[in-house]
Each structure stands twice: as structure tokens, then as C-alpha cells.
Design a protein around this motif. Sequence first.
Motif, PDB file in Angstrom:
ATOM      1  N   PRO A  26      18.404  40.073  34.822  1.00 29.09           N
ATOM      2  CA  PRO A  26      18.625  40.528  36.198  1.00 29.09           C
ATOM      3  C   PRO A  26      18.837  42.035  36.307  1.00 29.09           C
ATOM      4  CG  PRO A  26      20.628  39.612  35.307  1.00 29.09           C
ATOM      5  CD  PRO A  26      19.609  39.468  34.227  1.00 29.09           C
ATOM      6  N   ARG A  27      18.591  42.517  37.505  1.00 26.33           N
ATOM      7  CA  ARG A  27      18.964  43.896  37.821  1.00 26.33           C
ATOM      8  C   ARG A  27      20.293  43.838  38.569  1.00 26.33           C
ATOM      9  NH1 ARG A  27      16.076  48.165  36.982  1.00 26.33           N
ATOM     10  NH2 ARG A  27      14.024  47.889  36.067  1.00 26.33           N
ATOM     11  N   CYS A  28      21.053  44.903  38.453  1.00 26.90           N
ATOM     12  CA  CYS A  28      22.371  44.917  39.085  1.00 26.90           C
ATOM     13  C   CYS A  28      22.227  44.803  40.605  1.00 26.90           C
ATOM     14  CB  CYS A  28      23.102  46.202  38.715  1.00 26.90           C
ATOM     15  SG  CYS A  28      24.661  46.356  39.574  1.00 26.90           S
ATOM     16  N   THR A  29      23.022  43.906  41.193  1.00 22.83           N
ATOM     17  CA  THR A  29      22.931  43.713  42.643  1.00 22.83           C
ATOM     18  C   THR A  29      23.611  44.857  43.399  1.00 22.83           C
ATOM     19  OG1 THR A  29      24.818  42.243  42.343  1.00 22.83           O
ATOM     20  CG2 THR A  29      22.703  41.201  42.745  1.00 22.83           C
ATOM     21  N   CYS A  49      23.805  48.407  42.110  1.00 26.29           N
ATOM     22  CA  CYS A  49      23.143  49.706  42.005  1.00 26.29           C
ATOM     23  C   CYS A  49      21.682  49.618  41.580  1.00 26.29           C
ATOM     24  CB  CYS A  49      23.931  50.611  41.060  1.00 26.29           C
ATOM     25  SG  CYS A  49      23.817  50.060  39.347  1.00 26.29           S
ATOM     26  N   GLY A  50      21.229  48.427  41.214  1.00 32.26           N
ATOM     27  CA  GLY A  50      19.813  48.274  40.883  1.00 32.26           C
ATOM     28  C   GLY A  50      19.463  48.585  39.435  1.00 32.26           C
ATOM     29  N   ALA A  51      20.425  49.007  38.641  1.00 31.88           N
ATOM     30  CA  ALA A  51      20.140  49.319  37.236  1.00 31.88           C
ATOM     31  C   ALA A  51      19.848  48.040  36.463  1.00 31.88           C
ATOM     32  CB  ALA A  51      21.341  50.028  36.619  1.00 31.88           C
ATOM     33  N   LYS A  52      19.126  48.184  35.362  1.00 28.46           N
ATOM     34  CA  LYS A  52      18.823  47.001  34.553  1.00 28.46           C
ATOM     35  C   LYS A  52      20.094  46.582  33.799  1.00 28.46           C
ATOM     36  CE  LYS A  52      15.012  45.140  31.914  1.00 28.46           C
ATOM     37  NZ  LYS A  52      15.313  44.744  30.574  1.00 28.46           N
ATOM     38  N   ALA A  53      20.443  45.334  33.963  1.00 27.93           N
ATOM     39  CA  ALA A  53      21.697  44.878  33.338  1.00 27.93           C
ATOM     40  C   ALA A  53      21.456  44.500  31.879  1.00 27.93           C
ATOM     41  CB  ALA A  53      22.232  43.689  34.106  1.00 27.93           C
ATOM     42  N   HIS A  54      22.504  44.621  31.086  1.00 31.31           N
ATOM     43  CA  HIS A  54      22.405  44.270  29.668  1.00 31.31           C
ATOM     44  C   HIS A  54      23.089  42.940  29.402  1.00 31.31           C
ATOM     45  CE1 HIS A  54      22.145  48.834  28.634  1.00 31.31           C
ATOM     46  NE2 HIS A  54      21.092  48.377  29.266  1.00 31.31           N
ATOM     47  N   CYS A 108      26.273  45.485  34.110  1.00 34.03           N
ATOM     48  CA  CYS A 108      25.553  46.677  34.506  1.00 34.03           C
ATOM     49  C   CYS A 108      26.147  47.871  33.737  1.00 34.03           C
ATOM     50  CB  CYS A 108      25.690  46.883  36.004  1.00 34.03           C
ATOM     51  SG  CYS A 108      25.052  48.469  36.537  1.00 34.03           S
ATOM     52  N   TYR A 129      25.564  39.029  31.965  1.00 39.25           N
ATOM     53  CA  TYR A 129      25.016  40.379  31.882  1.00 39.25           C
ATOM     54  C   TYR A 129      26.019  41.350  32.489  1.00 39.25           C
ATOM     55  CZ  TYR A 129      20.423  38.305  30.925  1.00 39.25           C
ATOM     56  OH  TYR A 129      19.382  37.619  30.370  1.00 39.25           O
TER      57      TYR A 129
END
Length: 461
Positions: A74-77, A79-84, A109, A107
Motif C-alpha cells: 500500500p501507499r500511505c493514506t 502522505c502518499g509515500a510508499k509504505a514499507h 510509512c 506496513y
Amino acid sequence: MARVLKIQTGTECYKDMYDDSLDQKISDIIQCVDAPNNSLFKIIENVRNIYPAIDPELVQIIIQGELDKHVAAPRCTCCGAKAHKKYSNKKECFTTIGTITITCPYYACPKCKAVLTPYEDALNLRDGKYQYDIQKIAALFGAKETFEETAEMMSEIYRVDISPDTVHKLTNQIASEVSLTEIIPTPKEVSKIVEDISRDNYRKPVLVFSADGAMVPIRTEEKGQPHCWREAKGIRGYLLDKDKIVHLLSWHQVSNIEEFKGFLANLRAQDIIPLDKVRLCFVGDGADWIWDCVKKYFPECRQVLDYYHCSEHLYDFAKIHFTGQEKAKAWVEETKVRLFHNNAVHVIAGLNRMKCKTAETEVKRNNLFNYLKKNIDRVEYGRLRRGGYPLGSGAIESSNKFISNIRLKRSGAWWKVDYANNILKLRCAKYNSKFDSFFEEYESKAQAKRASREKRIRVVK
Ligand SMILES: [Zn+2]
């Protein structure tokens, strides 16, 4: 698929025989799962529709596999960054098909530290072990039986270990989030029922409302104070289809007159009753609060004084006025015939002329006189019967019995008002055929709430 026939021994032949049916099952369950679109509640409902009994392990394997396949990182809801991906957690879920354990990845962010739980979100898992399908059954059974018996039944039927206290909590949690309008049929649903009945009738059908109270044992919160009884006000609406009663709605709550009025006001404001398609009528036992409410919110409706209550009042007077049972009986019968011939005016005038021997008789006579005078437009029984209106309020009395008394009056049970009202809500929902729809709504709302819930990194293992 054509199979090569060969002579098999031992378990092999059974495995082969089962293979085809297993292939079918697996592809059916994949469709039920439809990852990542369906919540666990919907998946289980879908599965149970096709396979009322199924191996939970099979369902677990498929849910896990389909989520792994279809849920991307997923991407962070926020800030939109790619989550780890941080770690995975085994989530044990108690469901009506058995225990299912899903390995759920977590995950985080890297920028804003938000925690993302894509599997739990997709499945809309409840916090704790018990999932929504279990909660639905707990509420459904808990509205019918004591919480102890519900826990026992659930353990017998679903092999789920649950305490009476948890049943109580799960039941109240749902009921307290459901509004009273959600358990009442919509204007569209009512119109459909009215249309079905109207089809073969040349007259508009009679829609009957009837209201009454039933006493409920209430727990007194203050220390040292005895428990008490409070009235649950109830109203039932039904249609008359020839000799049949077609139930429309029940509403029962431990409430005061203002709250009861609020319900009628709501019924009116939402146009639930198609007033141009029915002949509306209200049957009551003479309690003033009922007629006041009816006049205010449904002034167009036909008012009927319950015939049996009226007869009782006649007997009460006749018993002490006439010497001898025969005379009393004869007078009551004669009076009822007069009422059936719409001669209430004469009955009242006759009472007025009657000579009373004692002061007690006179008081009783005056009471009856006032009672009939007050209800003069509600006792034209002959005319009402020809119009197809009901004369008695038996329908609300039976509703009081099966909605309120059956569940709330148990030996030793004293209820907090909120809890009693929660049970009444659930029971009304059940009898108004709204239980499934409101539960679906409740589960979707929980999913929306989960999506908006902000998660921050806690301790990352
Ligand atoms: Zn972020």
C-alpha cells in the motif's frame, strides 16, 4: 476430464472421487472471496449460502492466497509515500464456520509513521477474536433467549467458546448503534405490501394502528432503592387482507409520552404510510395519551375504541347497578346491540336518566357516562364492522406479549432501561424483517469507520 480407469486400493480411490468436487468447491470459494472486495463477513455469508458446512481450513487457505495475490503493497493514506512492510501478525478469527487464522502484514510509512493494515482493512476484521458473523448470531439469539442460553446454544451449534457476558456486550454494541428508523420498513417497502394487498380488492385496504403499554422490570441504579416496573409503550401497524393480518411494523420502547409522540411524528414526517392508498384506523383502549398523539399526527385516521374494553366497562357498571346477574347480562347485551346500531347517543341518554340507588352506583354510572360520551365517535361498531375496520386491539396485546414480555420478563431479570430498549429494538427489527438489512448497514459503517481511523506506529516488533 476423462479419467483412466485403473484398479485402486486403499484410500487412493476415495481421494480421486473427492478431487472433482474439491475443484468445484475451490473455484466457488475463490468467487465468494473476490479479494480484495469482500469483507470477511460477506465472504462467510457467501460461502454459507452455497456450503452451509465447510472445512474452515480450506476457506482460510483460499482467503490467505487470494489476499496475497490481490493486495499490493500500500501507499500511505496520509502522505502518499510508499509504505514499507514491517512485520506480519497471525490474526485468529472466530467465525460461524470455525476458526480462521490469517497472516496479516503490517506496513509503516517512512515519512509520517502511519501504520497500514491492508489485509485487516480489506476483510474488515473486528477488533478481538469474535467476527461480525458471530456478533450477528449473538444479537439474533440474545434477543430471543437469555445471554446464558445464547452462549450455550452458540457453543452447541458453532463450537465457539463464548461467555454470556460477551454475548451481552456484542448484543448491546450493535443495538446501541442502530437508530429506531433503521428497524422500521421504508416507505417503499410499505407501498409494496399495500400494493400487493390492494390488487384484488375493490376497496382501499384498512391499515390499523394499535398502541398499548406493557410493564417491564427495571433495575434501579440508586443504592438501597428497590427495583421498579416501567411501561414499555408499544405500537403495531398492520394491514387487513380479508381475514388475514399482514404485519407492517412494531415499535416498542420503555419511554415516556414525549418519546412515543416523537416516534409518531417521525412516522408522519417520513411519509411511511401511503395515506392516499389506505384507510387508516387506530384502535385503542381509551387511554387519553394514545388519542392525543393520534389526533396530532394522524388526524385523518378513523378512531376505534377497543370493543372488549368497552364491554368490560359496561359490565363493571351493570354488576353493581342491577340485582341479579341475569338482569345485568341482559342490559349489557341490549346496550351492545344498541352500540352496533350506532345508537350511542341513546345509550348515553339512557344512562343519564337512570335512577341510582346508592352513591357508589351513581359514581360508577357517571364514570361510564363520561367514558362513552368521550368516546362517542369511536363506538359506532356496526358502521365500523361494515367498513371492514377491526373492533378489537388484540393485535397489539399479542405484540406486547411476543416482543416485550417473552424476553424481558424472566424470573430474576431486572433490566437497565438502555439494555431493555436495546433488546426491544432488536426484537422489533426481527419482526419487522429488518434484521439483515440493518446488520449489513452496521457492518459497512464499521468498515468506513476503520478506514478513517488514524493509525500511528506503536512498538514495531
Ligand atoms: Zn505517510
